[in-house]
Enzyme design. Structure first.
Site, short mmCIF file in Angstrom:
data_model
loop_
_atom_site.label_atom_id
_atom_site.label_comp_id
_atom_site.label_asym_id
_atom_site.label_seq_id
_atom_site.Cartn_x
_atom_site.Cartn_y
_atom_site.Cartn_z
N ASP A 140 -4.61 -0.05 12.66
CA ASP A 140 -4.52 0.50 11.31
C ASP A 140 -4.70 -0.59 10.24
OD1 ASP A 140 -3.71 2.97 9.86
OD2 ASP A 140 -2.04 1.73 9.15
N HIS A 186 -5.81 -5.13 5.11
CA HIS A 186 -4.61 -5.57 4.40
C HIS A 186 -3.96 -6.80 5.02
CE1 HIS A 186 -4.66 -2.19 1.65
NE2 HIS A 186 -5.12 -1.50 2.68
N GLU A 241 -9.41 -0.13 11.63
CA GLU A 241 -9.70 0.76 10.50
C GLU A 241 -9.75 -0.05 9.22
OE1 GLU A 241 -7.62 3.68 7.39
OE2 GLU A 241 -6.73 1.92 8.33
N HIS A 301 -8.18 12.21 9.89
CA HIS A 301 -6.94 12.72 9.31
C HIS A 301 -6.70 12.26 7.88
CE1 HIS A 301 -6.38 8.72 10.55
NE2 HIS A 301 -5.06 8.69 10.49
N ASP A 302 -7.60 11.43 7.34
CA ASP A 302 -7.42 10.92 5.98
C ASP A 302 -8.43 11.50 5.00
OD1 ASP A 302 -5.28 9.27 6.68
OD2 ASP A 302 -6.61 7.64 7.29
N LEU A 341 0.88 -1.16 0.00
CA LEU A 341 0.00 0.00 0.00
C LEU A 341 0.92 1.22 0.00
CD1 LEU A 341 -2.74 1.51 0.81
CD2 LEU A 341 -2.03 1.07 3.16
#
Ligand code: NOJ
Length: 642
Positions: A271, A275, A300, A369-370, A236
């Site tokens: 986080d 993935h 997340e 924040h993203d 990523l």
């Protein structure tokens, strides 16, 4: 029923919801070490649904210790806070300095961006100010701690009474909690040929470019986001991706996180969970919770949605809760971007709550924040107020992004990253949003209808939304509008008849036959009416959640068992659960006589005009803790017609 040695659980949460107790004394106590027989640890549990979370990008909050700002590489620090890719000085002392400000707002838990030691370089003009490019999961970023605590001087895990320890002490003194942000998926990107160098409290243990021991996957960047294998194994944004098949890696990351939990961390935000394969998370959570069962964990899964099978599977099977992106996107659409469907977009998400086993434990938010801040999409402070009131009164655990209460936003480039991470500059504890958060945080702790109850829509148009939160005899009625002044002829509130005062504005409303007539709502108005009835109190309170049972109108669920609290197998005396949504029934059951004892129980469905449908299993066995609160999370074992 068998009598067993004393088993203690977490402090009784029902004490925290007595309406007579002042709000300030109600903030849940952090978990303390209790005398627990190891054999029974699994009976302890944490309840996070009454919390109000505040999410801080540490570097952008407050510089409490100017001495650490230059860090190991002064080039990465901009004292003038102009270069968005550089550090601006925020640190842990800064958080400590502002704890009273946060507590005054009703914040009960703070989530800090990752605190671990980061690579000290620029990658595409950015330093790791966000904390997601870790070099050493056992050390802290020297820019966040005291100069004399520089990890190169002492082994971090062997040093105590540091700024980190003081932060935890100061939080716990105020009965607040710390949520540590952790990353298990990756370490750091390639900078000048150095990639994924990883350390174990200062000792190098892995290197992406010299990966003899296979700590990393080497499959290049994800090219097809629809391919689950790629998403889990490829990179990523060029970040060195850990190989979860490597036992040494798994042991390293588990141990590192457990060491921080041992220092007093109360909860984890995890986080990039999409993935990594779900088996990894199941093993990770089992290990973490065997070590500290009273830890709340949420992940997340970027752009999770109740119709996305994989993110729902994660929420239901990983052992952790999840950030609720589905609701976030709907709220932004309806309230910040003026979508035509308005509140219906939000209700559509709530209508899918049955897809989750634990919708009431999802972490809800309107920005982070993203993504651009809510106010970069719509600067109207009144609209922000409506959005905040919505997440504070809906199901889920609300999370406020730092600065929201100060209307902090920078709209450069649409407010996209990095402009969504401005420096916090004002600390006014009397803004309207600050006061709303304080009042609604108090409400969440006082009224279980808000923290654990069902969510039922009572009136909806694109511009007007009325709903009722309900648990037992507790009710909360909410009405809000995104548009202009409007009068609603009649709306059912479920509140007892009489006069009710709005929690936010002190306006008074009369309820007759459960209804309010001619309800006048102003422009971008919010009304919150709360009624707190009797609530279960006991030595041990068991929070029972049953999923997977498909009930029709008129059908009810009870739990029965071999103890007086559950009716001694007399189905007429079994304990009734409450309907939360089409997949969830819930109850807080008081245990006195059987506290500390081994009991057996199972669920049954009561049906009008038909015999009850009992679960098709022998019975579940459980040791009820001798005091405190615990959770049962059960799946309905399909009944068999007798
Ligand atoms: C999600 C985080 O929220 C984001 O800020 C970060 O860049 C990525 N994960 C990668 O760690």
């Amino acid at each position: 029923m068998e009598t067993l040695p004393t088993v203690k659980a977490t402090p009784a949460q029902h004490e925290l919801t007595d309406p007579k107790v002042e709000i300030d004394t109600l903030i849940t106590a952090p978990q303390q070490e209790t005398e627990i027989d190891l054999e029974f640890l699994y009976t302890r549990d944490i309840e996070f649904r009454q919390e109000t979370i505040y999410f801080v990008v540490v570097d952008r909050f407050y510089d409490g210790d100017p001495n650490n700002s230059e860090g190991p590489n002064p080039e990465l620090y901009d004292p003038n806070a102009q270069e968005w890719g550089k550090y601006w000085g925020g640190d842990l002392q800064g958080i400590i300095d502002k704890l009273d400000y946060l507590k005054g707002m009703g914040v009960t838990a703070i989530w800090l961006t990752p605190l671990f030691e980061q690579i000290e370089d620029l990658f595409i003009e950015s330093a790791a100010i966000h904390g997601y490019w870790t070099k050493d999961f056992k050390r802290l970023n020297p820019r966040f701690i005291g100069q004399d605590e520089d990890p190169s001087l002492n082994k971090t895990q062997e040093t105590r009474n540091t700024t980190f320890d003081r932060l935890i002490d100061e939080l716990h003194k105020r009965k607040m909690k710390l949520i540590l942000d952790i990353v298990c998926n990756h370490s750091s990107p390639d900078i000048s040929g150095v990639k994924g160098e990883l350390y174990d409290d200062g000792v190098k243990i892995a290197d992406f470019n010299d990966d003899k021991d296979h700590w990393y996957h080497h499959y290049g960047e994800v090219s097809n986001w629809e391919d689950e294998w790629q998403v889990q194994n490829c990179e990523l944004s060029g970040l060195a991706t850990f190989n979860e098949n490597n036992n040494d890696y798994r042991n390293y990351i588990k141990l590192a996180i457990k060491q921080w939990l041992d220092r007093g961390v109360d909860a984890l935000r995890v986080d990039t969970v999409k993935h990594m394969p779900i088996w990894f998370w199941q093993e990770f959570i089992a290990d973490i919770q065997a070590h500290r069962p009273d830890v709340f964990v949420f992940g997340e899964w970027i752009f999770s949605h109740p119709l996305d099978d994989l993110s729902v599977e994660f929420a239901n099977c990983s052992g952790m809760s999840m950030l609720d992106f589905g609701l976030c996107v709907a709220i932004r659409g309806a309230l910040a971007q003026g979508a035509e469907g308005g509140f219906q977009l939000i209700q559509d998400v709530f209508d899918l709550d049955y897809r989750y086993n634990g919708a009431t434990e999802l972490v809800t938010f309107i920005d982070n924040h993203d993504m651009p801040r809510f106010q970069s999409l719509n600067a109207d402070p009144e609209m922000l107020r409506v959005a905040i009131a919505l997440i504070m009164t809906s199901r889920g655990i609300p999370c406020i992004y730092y600065g929201t209460e100060q209307y902090l936003h920078d709209d450069t480039n649409g407010g996209n990253d990095p402009y969504n991470r401005p420096m916090m500059t004002s600390w006014d504890n009397d803004t309207e949003i600050y006061r709303y958060i304080r009042l609604l945080s108090g409400l969440r702790r006082l009224n279980p209808a808000v923290s654990v109850g069902s969510h039922q829509q009572r009136y909806i148009t694109p511009d007007v939304y009325c709903y009722v939160r309900r648990y037992g005899e507790c009710t909360c009625f909410v009405a809000m509008t995104r548009g202009e002044t409007v009068t609603i002829d009649t709306v059912m509130t479920d509140l007892p008849d009489g006069e009710h005062t709005c929690v936010l504005t002190r306006r008074k409303f009369t309820v007759e036959n459960g209804e309010i007539r001619n309800l006048e709502l102003g422009r971008r108005d919010v009304i919150v009416l709360s009624h707190i009835g009797e609530r279960a109190k006991a030595k041990t309170l068991v929070r029972v959640q049953l999923n997977g049972v498909n009930t029709q109108l008129g059908e009810r669920i009870v739990v029965m068992g071999d103890c007086p609290e559950l009716g001694n197998w007399d189905i007429g005396k079994a304990y009734p659960l409450e309907y939360i949504n089409a997949n969830t029934w819930f109850a807080e059951i008081p245990f006195e006589e059987s506290a500390g004892k081994l009991i057996t129980y199972k669920y049954a469905m009561l049906r009008e005009g038909r015999s009850p449908l009992r679960e098709n299993i022998v019975a579940r066995r459980w040791v009820v803790a001798s005091e405190g609160t615990v959770k049962w999370r059960d799946l309905w074992a399909s009944g068999r017609e007798s």
